[in-house]
Write a protein that holds these residues in place. Sequence first.
Motif, PDB file in Angstrom:
ATOM      1  N   HIS A   1       0.844  -1.194   0.000  1.00 47.70           N
ATOM      2  CA  HIS A   1       0.000   0.000   0.000  1.00 47.70           C
ATOM      3  C   HIS A   1       0.883   1.248   0.000  1.00 47.70           C
ATOM      4  CE1 HIS A   1      -3.064  -2.840   0.691  1.00 47.70           C
ATOM      5  NE2 HIS A   1      -3.853  -2.163   1.496  1.00 47.70           N
TER       6      HIS A   1
ATOM      7  N   ASP B   1      -3.110   0.504   7.757  1.00 47.11           N
ATOM      8  CA  ASP B   1      -3.241  -0.616   6.830  1.00 47.11           C
ATOM      9  C   ASP B   1      -1.963  -0.714   6.005  1.00 47.11           C
ATOM     10  OD1 ASP B   1      -3.957  -2.568   5.108  1.00 47.11           O
ATOM     11  OD2 ASP B   1      -5.447  -1.406   4.029  1.00 47.11           O
TER      12      ASP B   1
ATOM     13  N   TYR C   1      -7.300 -10.550   4.632  1.00 51.68           N
ATOM     14  CA  TYR C   1      -5.927 -10.404   4.144  1.00 51.68           C
ATOM     15  C   TYR C   1      -5.337 -11.756   3.748  1.00 51.68           C
ATOM     16  CZ  TYR C   1      -5.896  -5.449   4.691  1.00 51.68           C
ATOM     17  OH  TYR C   1      -6.151  -4.121   4.502  1.00 51.68           O
TER      18      TYR C   1
ATOM     19  N   HIS D   1      -8.489   2.749   3.823  1.00 54.52           N
ATOM     20  CA  HIS D   1      -8.259   2.998   2.388  1.00 54.52           C
ATOM     21  C   HIS D   1      -8.584   4.435   1.976  1.00 54.52           C
ATOM     22  CE1 HIS D   1      -7.859  -1.383   0.739  1.00 54.52           C
ATOM     23  NE2 HIS D   1      -6.971  -1.086   1.669  1.00 54.52           N
TER      24      HIS D   1
HETATM   25 ZN   LIG Z   1      -5.682  -2.554   2.398  1.00 52.02          ZN
END
Ligand SMILES: [Zn+2]
Length: 459
Positions: free
Chosen positions: A190, A196, A297, A326
Amino acid sequence: MKLLKEFDQKDPLAIGQELHRFAKELYPICRSITGDGIRRTLAMIQKRIPLRTFEVPTGTAVFDWTVPKEWNIRDAYIKDKSGKRVVDFQNCNLHVLNYSTPVRATMQLSELNPHLFTIPANPEWIPYRTSYYKEDWGFCLSHNQMLALEDGEYEVCIDSTLEDGHLTYGECYLPGRSVDEVLISCHACHPSLANDNLSGLTVATSLAQFLSGRDLRYSYRFLLIPGTIGAITWLARNRAATERIHHGLVLTCIGDNGRFHYKKSRRGNAEIDRAVIHVLTHYSESPEFLEFSPYGYDERQYCSPGFNLAVGCLMRSVWGSFPEYHTSGDNLEFIHPQQLAGSLRVCTAILDLLENNRRYRNLNPYCEPQLGRRNLYRSTGGDGIGEDSNARLWVLNLSDGEFSLLDIAERSGIPFSIISQAADLLCKSGLLAVVPDDKPGKRPSTGLANRHRARRGRS
Ligand SMILES: [Zn+2]
């Protein structure tokens, strides 16, 4: 060795600040499932732990998937008539739809609109969007930013490349006395998102640093990989090695203010599930335990039916359940030194439990040994016998070679660390002896095999 005891001698504030500082260093990098962003991230982690990186070529078949083209990006913007960048990748890498194909064009706002992504419900935040497996391009911006765009012509540029290259992942293997392994897995794909992605990566890196060079019962394998395709690629390349994985954890979203959540492995009652539940129950406030589901995940891949590994997922706030998820709201202010350090402590306590969860045999099983004359039976105040003495009685009673210390901790309601201390003391006093580990390298027994073994053991 008592990992938790040693951890608790350190200053938790200093640990938390260091974790947050490292997250801040990693934060600006534009990561994706392939490309230089993840390479740079792994290179920075490599300065801290013995991490090997692997490059898997585009087009490699990995089970039902194929390693995609490699994506890299240098710049991206939307310029208005006056030449001003009204959306600028240099300000925030979330502004580009991750994996966007290159674009250089001038277009009307009406043509541009289908390529713009916003979150109307949180008009200040920029969403994080990806298009890995369908070639597309786009920009993500705050809803307010979009509302401010006037009709007219815009210059659009995405200076990216999407071409044959490699998928990169990192692996840190710390050998222990046994080849049996504990797997710790984090996604590293990411871009500028803190909880996250970076919370898991920084805590896992610190955990590997802490374990590195120690005399350990288990071997440890840390995987820092792109989500989904990275886990699939690793599993495809290391199918035989999965036989040695006895316990595993996916770490994600562990830096925010939320309470702990643990999603159990597909098996539901594996030693890792019981270990995490015990630790969180005794060392955290109001934890919540979630049954396995095939969405989430990389535990999805480790727990796919062909592997069915004992891998659960440790989180604070559950992915998808908090509004910042997100979005640009998941930033460095959303994660906190104290929570990062608390998560590292919980991980240490879980590994401490796994390292010390053994079976013992009472060497004096006919009635209670006289603890008083060995100075092992004292009231620690009050009317009761005290938790320490009670723990000794439980350990002596249940140590017939069949029950583990975790079994005893669960049955007695006494924290594992106190049960484990009692076992150490009783061993020193000659009242208890450890039962050697099973032959290494074997898959952990299923419940059924356990029952067979117990029956054989009794006959
Ligand atoms: Zn994510």
